[in-house]
Enzyme design. Sequence first.
Site, PDB file in Angstrom:
ATOM      1  N   GLU A 149      -1.366  -8.876   3.823  1.00 36.33           N
ATOM      2  CA  GLU A 149      -1.316  -9.346   5.208  1.00 36.33           C
ATOM      3  C   GLU A 149      -2.700  -9.669   5.757  1.00 36.33           C
ATOM      4  O   GLU A 149      -2.845 -10.419   6.742  1.00 36.33           O
ATOM      5  CB  GLU A 149      -0.603  -8.329   6.104  1.00 36.33           C
ATOM      6  N   HIS A 182      -3.536  -5.105   0.472  1.00 35.27           N
ATOM      7  CA  HIS A 182      -3.021  -5.523   1.783  1.00 35.27           C
ATOM      8  C   HIS A 182      -2.998  -7.046   1.882  1.00 35.27           C
ATOM      9  O   HIS A 182      -3.921  -7.658   2.416  1.00 35.27           O
ATOM     10  CB  HIS A 182      -3.869  -4.917   2.899  1.00 35.27           C
ATOM     11  N   CYS A 206       0.833  -1.207   0.000  1.00 34.03           N
ATOM     12  CA  CYS A 206       0.000   0.000   0.000  1.00 34.03           C
ATOM     13  C   CYS A 206       0.870   1.260   0.000  1.00 34.03           C
ATOM     14  O   CYS A 206       1.406   1.642  -1.019  1.00 34.03           O
ATOM     15  CB  CYS A 206      -0.982  -0.036   1.159  1.00 34.03           C
TER      16      CYS A 206
END
Length: 265
Positions: A225, A223, A121
């Site tokens: 994660e 994202h 990001c």
Amino acid sequence: MSASSSSRAPIIGITSYLEQAQTGVWDVRAVFLPQVYLNAVTAVGGVAVVLPPQPVTPEIARGLIAGLDGVILSGGADINPARYGQPAHERTGAPRDDRDEFEAAILQAAIDAELPFLGICRGAQMLNVARGGTLEQHLPDLVGDDRYQIGKGIFNPIEVEVDAESKIAEVYGDDRRVTAHLYHHQGLGEIGDGLTVTSRTEDGIVESLELDSVPFGLAVQWHPEEHTDDRRLFAGLVSAARDYRAARGATHQSPAGAVPSKEQS
């Protein structure tokens, strides 16, 4: 390179925030990084080390990354538009120059050393700006709504197709369409030097890019994660970090039959 060095888990540095935080009786500035980043690295065999913003010279940055096998530029606040020659949009966040300067130095040191890195990001935006690119400061001005950042900490999952023959396609294997968890109100504008775009949305918004001059330099606007069922980007980074450490260790080995100096013995 010793057996213990070759077998240890790769060390992955992750950039972080400095934020006001409360715990117990304390209300202080503290280092902050969501645990999901740490989990993503450790789940694929890496060791996560948090890198807080701090003043660094190029020499210090080189010394810092010398102790790492890879680095992640994490998500976070908007980059100061002055870094890419634009006035601030009314929806652009307040400058966080401490983080901008720290990450720019760490990124340049990583590129110079060909240290594997992954931008997430804000990290993708920092890579683009560091290479002379620009940002679109508020995507709703372009697409007409908030689909890229719907707010309240809710990530918007969409399908993104990655380009064949790219490094990110190699990481994802046979899949060309991957789930991207979006939460960015800014986007990549003019693409910086040496960068190749590897995916776009149906709106034409760039969602991933890579630096051509290094073995592993990837960045995504989404994202990963947050996608706990798909750790392939992190696995790719840790694998590249392991290869980087092995290659670096090989170059530091003494020639066969060499006698170590007193300083080495």
